[in-house]
Design a protein around this motif. Structure first.
Motif, short mmCIF file in Angstrom:
data_model
loop_
_atom_site.label_atom_id
_atom_site.label_comp_id
_atom_site.label_asym_id
_atom_site.label_seq_id
_atom_site.Cartn_x
_atom_site.Cartn_y
_atom_site.Cartn_z
N LYS A 32 0.77 -1.26 -0.05
CA LYS A 32 -0.03 0.02 -0.09
C LYS A 32 0.92 1.35 -0.16
CE LYS A 32 -3.49 2.27 2.82
NZ LYS A 32 -4.49 2.23 3.98
N VAL A 33 0.58 2.38 -0.61
CA VAL A 33 1.02 3.77 -0.65
C VAL A 33 0.26 4.63 -0.24
CG1 VAL A 33 1.97 5.35 -2.14
CG2 VAL A 33 2.52 2.92 -2.53
N ASP A 34 0.48 5.50 0.84
CA ASP A 34 -0.27 6.53 1.39
C ASP A 34 0.36 7.70 1.28
OD1 ASP A 34 -2.02 8.15 2.71
OD2 ASP A 34 -2.26 6.68 4.62
N THR A 35 0.23 8.25 0.27
CA THR A 35 1.07 9.58 -0.38
C THR A 35 0.57 10.73 0.71
OG1 THR A 35 -0.73 10.29 -1.79
CG2 THR A 35 1.49 9.16 -2.39
N LYS A 43 5.71 -5.51 2.55
CA LYS A 43 6.08 -7.00 2.82
C LYS A 43 7.40 -7.09 2.52
CE LYS A 43 5.11 -11.75 2.12
NZ LYS A 43 4.38 -12.92 1.26
N HIS A 44 8.40 -7.36 3.50
CA HIS A 44 9.77 -7.33 3.27
C HIS A 44 10.74 -8.72 4.08
CE1 HIS A 44 10.53 -6.24 7.68
NE2 HIS A 44 9.39 -5.46 7.53
N VAL A 58 4.18 -0.95 8.25
CA VAL A 58 3.90 0.29 7.67
C VAL A 58 5.30 1.10 8.06
CG1 VAL A 58 2.60 2.29 7.75
CG2 VAL A 58 1.64 0.35 7.70
N PHE A 59 5.79 1.86 6.96
CA PHE A 59 7.12 2.58 7.22
C PHE A 59 6.83 4.24 6.73
CE2 PHE A 59 9.05 -1.51 6.32
CZ PHE A 59 9.91 -1.62 7.06
N ARG A 60 7.37 4.81 7.50
CA ARG A 60 7.53 6.18 7.24
C ARG A 60 8.32 6.49 5.90
NH1 ARG A 60 8.89 10.93 11.59
NH2 ARG A 60 11.00 10.29 11.06
N GLY A 73 2.14 -3.99 -5.51
CA GLY A 73 2.29 -5.12 -6.36
C GLY A 73 3.63 -5.22 -6.79
N ASP A 74 4.47 -3.71 -6.54
CA ASP A 74 5.78 -3.77 -7.23
C ASP A 74 6.77 -4.59 -6.43
OD1 ASP A 74 5.11 -2.09 -9.40
OD2 ASP A 74 6.02 -0.29 -8.61
N LYS A 75 7.73 -5.22 -7.00
CA LYS A 75 8.87 -6.05 -6.37
C LYS A 75 9.81 -4.77 -6.09
CE LYS A 75 7.26 -9.95 -6.27
NZ LYS A 75 6.61 -10.74 -5.13
N VAL A 76 10.38 -4.57 -4.92
CA VAL A 76 11.43 -3.34 -4.77
C VAL A 76 12.37 -3.76 -3.93
CG1 VAL A 76 9.55 -1.76 -4.60
CG2 VAL A 76 10.09 -2.71 -2.88
N GLN A 77 13.63 -2.97 -3.88
CA GLN A 77 14.89 -2.76 -3.29
C GLN A 77 14.66 -1.64 -2.44
OE1 GLN A 77 15.99 -6.52 -3.86
NE2 GLN A 77 17.45 -5.18 -2.95
N PHE A 78 14.73 -1.51 -1.12
CA PHE A 78 14.65 -0.34 -0.27
C PHE A 78 15.79 -0.67 0.76
CE2 PHE A 78 12.02 -3.45 1.90
CZ PHE A 78 12.13 -3.07 3.45
N THR A 79 16.06 0.61 1.45
CA THR A 79 16.77 0.84 2.72
C THR A 79 16.08 1.73 3.53
OG1 THR A 79 17.80 3.12 2.01
CG2 THR A 79 19.20 0.98 1.44
N ALA A 80 16.11 1.22 4.92
CA ALA A 80 15.24 1.64 6.02
C ALA A 80 16.12 1.69 7.17
CB ALA A 80 14.17 0.67 6.19
#
Length: 96
Positions: A32-35, A43-44, A58-60, A73-80
């Motif tokens: 989900k994206v909440d702009t 899901k990570h 949920v992340f900020r 639905g996008d598969k992603v690479q992220f840093t947190a």
């Protein structure tokens, strides 16, 4: 004094860039994206620097412009990382 402030600003920016580059890249899927709230649900996999196992949560986001790069639905690479006490996505990009 102006030169000192300029040098100090440059050093702080370099340190911030280095710290972000040192964070592990994590695989995930956008749920989900909440702009409006500047939040993203992912899901990570495991996030080693946060000592967190894989889950959906949920992340900020550090910059709302990050949310324009992905959709549910996008598969992603992220840093947190933890920023001001909140779990925050610092970078995100669709996986190839």
């Amino acid at each position: 004094m102006k030169k000192l402030l300029t040098a100090l600003s440059a050093a702080l920016l370099a340190a911030a860039a280095f710290a972000q580059a040192a964070l592990p890249s994590v695989e995930g899927e956008v749920r989900k994206v909440d702009t409006d709230a500047k939040k993203i649900t992912l899901k990570h996999g495991d996030i080693p620097n946060l000592e967190m196992t894989g889950m959906t949560m949920v992340f900020r986001v550090s910059d709302s412009a990050l949310l324009t790069k992905v959709k549910p639905g996008d598969k992603v690479q992220f840093t947190a990382d933890k920023v001001d006490g909140a779990l925050t996505v610092l970078s995100i990009a669709p996986s190839n």
